[in-house]
Design an enzyme around this catalytic site. Sequence first.
Site, PDB file in Angstrom:
ATOM      1  N   LYS B  30       0.742  -0.924   0.001  1.00 42.61           N
ATOM      2  CA  LYS B  30      -0.359   0.103  -0.183  1.00 42.61           C
ATOM      3  C   LYS B  30       0.814   1.455   0.112  1.00 42.61           C
ATOM      4  CE  LYS B  30      -3.787  -1.716   2.180  1.00 42.61           C
ATOM      5  NZ  LYS B  30      -3.877  -3.206   2.878  1.00 42.61           N
ATOM      6  N   ARG B 100      -3.857   1.673   7.936  1.00 42.75           N
ATOM      7  CA  ARG B 100      -3.898   0.601   7.454  1.00 42.75           C
ATOM      8  C   ARG B 100      -2.245  -0.466   7.011  1.00 42.75           C
ATOM      9  NH1 ARG B 100      -6.992   0.875   1.755  1.00 42.75           N
ATOM     10  NH2 ARG B 100      -8.888   1.015   2.987  1.00 42.75           N
ATOM     11  N   GLY B 109      -7.932  -9.591   3.364  1.00 41.12           N
ATOM     12  CA  GLY B 109      -8.793  -9.250   4.039  1.00 41.12           C
ATOM     13  C   GLY B 109      -7.688 -10.531   5.365  1.00 41.12           C
ATOM     14  N   MET B 111      -5.290  -9.077   6.639  1.00 46.24           N
ATOM     15  CA  MET B 111      -4.631  -7.723   7.940  1.00 46.24           C
ATOM     16  C   MET B 111      -6.002  -6.954   8.188  1.00 46.24           C
ATOM     17  SD  MET B 111      -1.929  -8.917   8.001  1.00 46.24           S
ATOM     18  CE  MET B 111      -1.307  -7.173   9.155  1.00 46.24           C
ATOM     19  N   ARG B 344      -2.001  -1.763  -7.186  1.00 44.93           N
ATOM     20  CA  ARG B 344      -1.110  -3.148  -6.992  1.00 44.93           C
ATOM     21  C   ARG B 344      -1.267  -4.101  -8.224  1.00 44.93           C
ATOM     22  NH1 ARG B 344      -4.534  -6.499  -2.157  1.00 44.93           N
ATOM     23  NH2 ARG B 344      -6.445  -6.809  -3.869  1.00 44.93           N
ATOM     24  N   HIS B 462     -13.843 -12.016  -0.934  1.00 43.17           N
ATOM     25  CA  HIS B 462     -13.170 -12.288  -0.459  1.00 43.17           C
ATOM     26  C   HIS B 462     -13.179 -14.083  -1.464  1.00 43.17           C
ATOM     27  CE1 HIS B 462     -11.790 -16.031   2.510  1.00 43.17           C
ATOM     28  NE2 HIS B 462     -11.104 -15.005   2.253  1.00 43.17           N
ATOM     29  N   ARG B 570      11.172 -44.177 -13.084  1.00 38.67           N
ATOM     30  CA  ARG B 570      11.428 -45.605 -12.265  1.00 38.67           C
ATOM     31  C   ARG B 570      10.603 -46.730 -12.864  1.00 38.67           C
ATOM     32  NH1 ARG B 570       8.716 -40.969  -9.072  1.00 38.67           N
ATOM     33  NH2 ARG B 570       6.975 -40.522 -11.378  1.00 38.67           N
ATOM     34  N   ARG B 626      16.628 -45.146 -14.787  1.00 43.37           N
ATOM     35  CA  ARG B 626      16.442 -45.192 -12.905  1.00 43.37           C
ATOM     36  C   ARG B 626      16.714 -45.946 -12.394  1.00 43.37           C
ATOM     37  NH1 ARG B 626      14.259 -41.951  -7.876  1.00 43.37           N
ATOM     38  NH2 ARG B 626      12.929 -43.523  -8.147  1.00 43.37           N
ATOM     39  N   GLU B 762      21.391 -37.174  -4.267  1.00 45.76           N
ATOM     40  CA  GLU B 762      20.158 -36.974  -3.200  1.00 45.76           C
ATOM     41  C   GLU B 762      20.252 -37.817  -1.621  1.00 45.76           C
ATOM     42  OE1 GLU B 762      17.660 -40.698  -4.381  1.00 45.76           O
ATOM     43  OE2 GLU B 762      18.922 -41.256  -5.336  1.00 45.76           O
ATOM     44  N   SER B 781      20.772 -36.412 -11.188  1.00 40.79           N
ATOM     45  CA  SER B 781      20.165 -35.543 -10.414  1.00 40.79           C
ATOM     46  C   SER B 781      19.418 -35.224  -9.468  1.00 40.79           C
ATOM     47  CB  SER B 781      19.345 -36.461 -11.435  1.00 40.79           C
ATOM     48  OG  SER B 781      17.630 -35.911 -11.982  1.00 40.79           O
ATOM     49  N   GLY B 783      17.437 -35.803  -6.688  1.00 37.96           N
ATOM     50  CA  GLY B 783      16.158 -36.224  -5.981  1.00 37.96           C
ATOM     51  C   GLY B 783      15.895 -35.509  -4.870  1.00 37.96           C
ATOM     52  N   THR B 784      15.609 -34.340  -4.760  1.00 40.57           N
ATOM     53  CA  THR B 784      14.673 -33.024  -4.040  1.00 40.57           C
ATOM     54  C   THR B 784      14.062 -33.738  -2.500  1.00 40.57           C
ATOM     55  OG1 THR B 784      14.103 -31.859  -5.050  1.00 40.57           O
ATOM     56  CG2 THR B 784      15.477 -31.392  -4.909  1.00 40.57           C
ATOM     57  N   ASN B 785      13.298 -34.934  -3.397  1.00 39.37           N
ATOM     58  CA  ASN B 785      12.906 -35.549  -1.784  1.00 39.37           C
ATOM     59  C   ASN B 785      13.264 -35.872  -1.046  1.00 39.37           C
ATOM     60  OD1 ASN B 785      10.762 -35.003  -3.917  1.00 39.37           O
ATOM     61  ND2 ASN B 785       9.563 -37.434  -4.346  1.00 39.37           N
ATOM     62  N   ASP B 786      14.077 -37.115  -0.901  1.00 43.89           N
ATOM     63  CA  ASP B 786      15.319 -37.936  -0.067  1.00 43.89           C
ATOM     64  C   ASP B 786      16.010 -36.691   0.030  1.00 43.89           C
ATOM     65  OD1 ASP B 786      13.636 -40.629  -0.459  1.00 43.89           O
ATOM     66  OD2 ASP B 786      15.583 -41.475  -1.308  1.00 43.89           O
ATOM     67  N   CYS B 848      15.118 -33.659 -10.003  1.00 42.08           N
ATOM     68  CA  CYS B 848      13.722 -34.676 -10.698  1.00 42.08           C
ATOM     69  C   CYS B 848      12.796 -34.917  -9.482  1.00 42.08           C
ATOM     70  CB  CYS B 848      14.572 -36.105 -11.482  1.00 42.08           C
ATOM     71  SG  CYS B 848      15.150 -36.647 -10.205  1.00 42.08           S
ATOM     72  N   TYR B 868      18.408 -28.243 -15.736  1.00 43.14           N
ATOM     73  CA  TYR B 868      17.247 -28.648 -15.853  1.00 43.14           C
ATOM     74  C   TYR B 868      15.941 -29.051 -14.600  1.00 43.14           C
ATOM     75  CZ  TYR B 868      18.378 -33.711 -15.688  1.00 43.14           C
ATOM     76  OH  TYR B 868      19.158 -34.668 -14.697  1.00 43.14           O
TER      77      TYR B 868
END
Lengths: 921, 921
Positions: B30, B100, B109, B111, B344, B462, B570, B626, B762, B781, B783-786, B848, B868
């Site tokens: 604002k 504000r 909605g 604040m 905005r 809203h 996989r 893999r 990973e 590659s 493996g962001t999960n592990d 991946c 990539y």
Amino acid sequence: MAAKSEKKTKQYVYLFKEAHGLGKELLGGKGSGLAEMHSIGINIPEGFTITTEACTLYYNSHEKIPAFLEKEILTKLHELEKLTGKKFGGKENPLLLSVRSGARVSMPGMMDTILNLGLNDETVEALKRKTNNGRFAYDCYRRFMLMFTNIAMGLSRDEMDAMLDELKKAKGYKNDYEVTEDELKELIKKYKAYYKSKFKTDFPSDPIAQLMTAIRAIFRSWNNPRAILFRRLNNIPGDWGTAVTVMQMAYGNMGEKSGTGVGFTRSASTGENKISAEFLQNAQGEDVVAGIRTPDDISKLHKLMPKVYDELVKDAKKLERHYHDMQDFEFTVEEGKLFMLQTRSAKRTAKAALKIAIDLAKEGICTQEEALTKIDAHSLDQLLHPTFVEADLKKAIAIAQGNPASPGSAVGHLSFDAADAKARHDAGEKVILVRAETAPEDLEGMVSSEGVLTMRGGMTSHAAVVARGMGICAVTGCGAAIVDEKNRKVTINGKTYGEKDTLSLNGSTGMIYEGAIATEPAHMTGDFATIMKWADKIRAGKMMVEANADTPAEAINAVNFGADGIGLCRTEHMFRNGERLDMMQRMILADTTEERIKWLDMLEPYQEEDFYQMYLAIGGINLNVRLLDPPLDEYLPREADKIATLAKETGKTVEDVNKRIAELHMTNPMMGLRGCRLDVVYPEIGRMQTTAVIKAALRAEKTLSEKKGKKVHITASIMVPQVVEARELKFVKDLICETADKIIAASDYDKKLKYKVGTMIETPRAAVTAGEIAKHAAYFSYGTNDLTQFTFGFSRNDYSSYITQYLDNNLIDFDPFKTVDPAGVGRLIELSVREGKATNPELVCGICGETGGDPESIGHFYEYGCDYVSCSPFRVPGARLAAAQAVAKANMAKAASETKAAKKTKKVAKKASKKADKKSK
Amino acid sequence: MAAKSEKKTKQYVYLFKEAHGLGKELLGGKGSGLAEMHSIGINIPEGFTITTEACTLYYNSHEKIPAFLEKEILTKLHELEKLTGKKFGGKENPLLLSVRSGARVSMPGMMDTILNLGLNDETVEALKRKTNNGRFAYDCYRRFMLMFTNIAMGLSRDEMDAMLDELKKAKGYKNDYEVTEDELKELIKKYKAYYKSKFKTDFPSDPIAQLMTAIRAIFRSWNNPRAILFRRLNNIPGDWGTAVTVMQMAYGNMGEKSGTGVGFTRSASTGENKISAEFLQNAQGEDVVAGIRTPDDISKLHKLMPKVYDELVKDAKKLERHYHDMQDFEFTVEEGKLFMLQTRSAKRTAKAALKIAIDLAKEGICTQEEALTKIDAHSLDQLLHPTFVEADLKKAIAIAQGNPASPGSAVGHLSFDAADAKARHDAGEKVILVRAETAPEDLEGMVSSEGVLTMRGGMTSHAAVVARGMGICAVTGCGAAIVDEKNRKVTINGKTYGEKDTLSLNGSTGMIYEGAIATEPAHMTGDFATIMKWADKIRAGKMMVEANADTPAEAINAVNFGADGIGLCRTEHMFRNGERLDMMQRMILADTTEERIKWLDMLEPYQEEDFYQMYLAIGGINLNVRLLDPPLDEYLPREADKIATLAKETGKTVEDVNKRIAELHMTNPMMGLRGCRLDVVYPEIGRMQTTAVIKAALRAEKTLSEKKGKKVHITASIMVPQVVEARELKFVKDLICETADKIIAASDYDKKLKYKVGTMIETPRAAVTAGEIAKHAAYFSYGTNDLTQFTFGFSRNDYSSYITQYLDNNLIDFDPFKTVDPAGVGRLIELSVREGKATNPELVCGICGETGGDPESIGHFYEYGCDYVSCSPFRVPGARLAAAQAVAKANMAKAASETKAAKKTKKVAKKASKKADKKSK
């Protein structure tokens, strides 16, 4: 191409006389020892060393020796011919060689040696003419063929041995030396035929071909299974490689004026400052090391050849002064002339190591600081082993005595082969391994035994050397014990003992007793106290050693072992039994926060009493309490009947209890709802534990002060486990501080009680965000067990299903749960210590995982900037020594680099002043 | 002390006219919008902004406003008095303020705002005199008291609302505006009494006290639960803080020539380049936003006050040129004078976003590159949502129409409150949330619903704003739908629908249908294709987007969504059913390597056919296979009867099978015998899979070449999971290469088939030893999960038991499994990309894991040097756009810094030339 360009810049082969100061890394232990001995004027056979880098080159060249390397070897061989005046393959004065492997550290029995190389049908005749001893010459030839076929070509020696045995049997000979020259010639013919039948080619008569084949065999032997096993057990990296030492033969078996021996510059058993060696007249070294013939004491040499003996003693002193340490050595006397063949820092018992370190410093051979670094910190364990109870010992029936090969006392059932010993040990039985003699393949069985008893072999036999290294009690060369491995029994002075019988061994005296003798805890000697005093002085203010202890008994033990504090007190064991477990289960099953708090309030006094007793036990030194760490379902029953009982007692349905168990069940408990996550989800748990610690500290202050008659100040330490993020630590710290401040403010005893809040660093995220986390922590304690688990993704509960294959295939150098992994876990620790101390200069960093008691790891931790380690009480003395060694090594390295710099400055100054002088002229 | 020294160097309060260019980070949305509007000559009320840094200061000062900050606020207040000619608290011409909050990003909605601040018993009279409108003045006073008591003091407004309702009921009024001045005065008395009864103190009449209390309330509101929830859902860090904007009131409720409105510079729904706004005559802004009264179309303003309308349109164009983007805005007309209150960047539908980006570039408002960055990559999902099947739609019974508030189509049972919607969604039911109107507390229920239907509220209500933000279908303000929340039913045109009834909503048309309508996959528009083309052009050669696909169908889907390749295939899913599973189980139960190989040989053709079909589906582009990843016990049965069958069929005893299952059971499966550890322990598994990949590639090359009539070249990719160490990767790579080379050499089709071996990164250890690992890898590659699991020590299977508490307590900013965690996981990725590429400059790095499809994460990955990402097919378009945006932003930043540097150079040059000129004179 790369290999060719390397050739131009790198030397791979060095004559002994060129190699002084190049060190074991490049030359291996043997090559380096020979070069050093040459440089201080000790008589050795001439020769050269092919470096460990050549071994690496061999493996990088698809297990081939590149042409340029072969050329370099032949060049050096030619120089050796000039030095000795002999010709390799020469028909008149042939140069005969021994070809030995030599790794950076001694690997007893693991690597392979070929003697008498260079013999063929022509050179053997020259040798005969030169020595005027045809039997000797042909025996050498036979031995060479056997070794070459067996070691270089990898064929079992069984059939060749059988040929000799057959011959002896046919002729009715008992000993090898009875076989005549002509019979040896016949045997050699048979060996040749056998070789041809196996390899479809003639036994190589070209000495050069023999040599290159032998060198390749040694390179290959670096990766034989025994070598790999030894490296695994001793944390030796697989990529060091072995050097090859090629030297002129010296013959101890040339007659009465010849002989061979091995020894120590001091007693390896007691540390007494007196040469301690064995000598075998008219023999080759292999006869002694293999334990086939039992050698005489060195006094025999003194009697036979006093001048040679005096020279040997002089050489031994020279070696100690040069190396600043006790050495072991091999020597050969060839017709009255002494040749030293090898020297290295000697293995010794822990007891001897302490005495020797003290003596070396007292004799001025080295400083106290350096002397400490000569002690193997691992070996201190040995001193902490129990000994026989004196009164029981007096009543015990001694049945025989052997060599006191490795100290300690052992009681166990008898086992007659290594596999059986391992299997029974794994099943929980205590066994003593009884063998005629041990061989490298017995290693795992020895490790699994309480003690080792052999019929043959001296203080330097395989069994003795290995047992000392491992800290296992051993009695060797007990000729009275007739071991029948096949029928699994041993007869000692007419009485037979089988697998179900028990014997007791005293490895410090060599005595063997029938039945079991009671043991008592170790007594630490005066030397031990001296060394610990030196160690504590050196590490003071630099590296503290605390202990992990969860009970007052453990805490007292820790203090007795010299711990500076209790670095880790795990609280989870305090809820495992009795009514505490009942309350714990009810707390976990609670439906509401109120109900949970009710049970926690009931648990609090138990926790408080635990901590109070711990404080009293340690008299107010640091007690670092870790908040509850494991997942809660560990406390819940799994059996249907117990679940039913619990449901009934708590007024819940079985379904409800099962539902809660299922809710709390973690698929991967190690990464589940545990550690400070418990305090985030159930802050009331952290509040209860904080209450217990603070109240206990207040009470303990009071009791201790009353007892000591003066004010005792305690600083309570509370440690938050499994932190991943600075805000998380702050959240838990805030709840600890709110709770603690309230209690302290309300205390009628000490309204200024101090406390500090630290954190475990055991997730990789905590390590890489340590700079932020340090803002909220008084100290970091690295939980290397969990940090290693997460860094590798290796579960300690599961990794046994694959770790062996990793070690066997040389995919990792050692078990990272035992010694810290420098490239991975170590890097994270180093980084986080650095970044943590950068944002919080007051931060104290230490270790409380398994590796905190491991000497190698302690060295790394000091390098990383850690301030303390904490380990199990038993490992504290070793850790104190290792900590001092780390400090000492760093100081020595600093001093050395300063000396170097000063020398340089001096040199420059001298040069400048010379220049100035010149100018002024 | 620190705070005081900060004071000297830092300004915390800025008048709008001082604040141009300071940005949203400091001023909040604002405050920044007002400063910018001021700078381009748009009429706004005067005022000032207290910075977000002041909010941080407040939290760092134990939630207090330091004295020096209060002084600075009052100084600016004084300057504001001068600017406006009014006096705060003045009895003649009082300055009245709106206060504000304004965070860095819009938080609709969430604040709290206080209007009419500065009123008391005296100033209200002055306002009455000045406006000549007593009812208006006292209504303002009443509203202010209500807001202050509710928002600043935190009291529920229920009782105060009840007082007004009671009054209206007593008088028989339907609308607030019927209440008279005198009645308002009475009500104000009641409010005062109520306030005193609650707080034991009078309602503050001192305007300064009112102001400071309001400012503190806004700072506090940053951490109210709704704000925290919104931040969590929108990945907004908790430490940004909010600014406070204080400005002169502008009154839209002063009569017929007044009004208020909100709008967009273009259509937020279609993107059409035409102002799209709503206007409510004689009203305050809060009436519109809260959805209490349904506003008119902006054409009403055009009719009533054409000049004001023209000015509004002019302002809208000005704003777009200034911001290079479509804006939304709030405005007030006070007695015929237009005040812009806020601007905005506008939220828009995905469809509109595409059109707007294309138009902005075409109109020359910004470059193509910049235009792309205006699209929310998350929102592309919306375009990929299924739509109603045309034929079915024709047969469907339309029952009503509301506002087309958020596109998409939704089919589900009806739910009448948020908690119910969430619970039924979690239980697997598809629901539509039906409410009279939605409030912030409905957020979680909305997220859990297929669609939202409201009775009240326009396109900017809203429900509409939130649904668009979340990509949830919404139809709002459907007056025909009489919602009875209490009795859980809705009556539409006389027919009543309950919780078990199904409706279908079309969020793009606002139509509501009875029953379920079949849906069909999304059609992508021409704009979509254009944007994708632009995106692909910008990211070409910089950031590839591949897809994770395990079946030919998924692979085709991926190609259709524009994937550059299959970044992760996989193999574990290929053994889950039928005879393959049988063979797999037999392989796992094998007693010997030979037996295992036998079953693997039987499995190989199945694997090969899978890969062959995948290659055909994607026509030879990259397929990254893999090796088997999960622990083997996943394939074994757990039920006793199945175990018995398996035992019978394999000729083993039940005990044997159970023993093997127990052996393979992992306590922590995520850290057990899995990934390439399987290939270390059972190399034959890796050999079989390599055989399948290579044979499939050879066959596919042949088939594709024949089909296309020209040679197709495939490069097979095999990826090694769970690597921890360079030598381990080399071990597995060696076995892959040996196997592959043999097959290729024996091929009768292509003896030069190319293949490459990469590795997953990973485990944290792989990340910190990436420099070594890269020597053996063609690609990394992540493996962001592990990697996230191990870095945090958080198990994805278990973390739901604590993650909510972490998010709610603001201990972490967002779920690290959804968006990459920059401080921990991100740091490890950045470090390893850098060190990997340093030792292997050819190394290709990509992602991946789950985060590979997350737009924010893709931005980070590009910064880290990744080449990539690979994600699920459905997320590919969003990822292509996000990748292009990452490249565009980097390019723009580079260009900006170059321009800056060039300007500096020019300036220096100018200065120098001036200097030279001077000199020459």
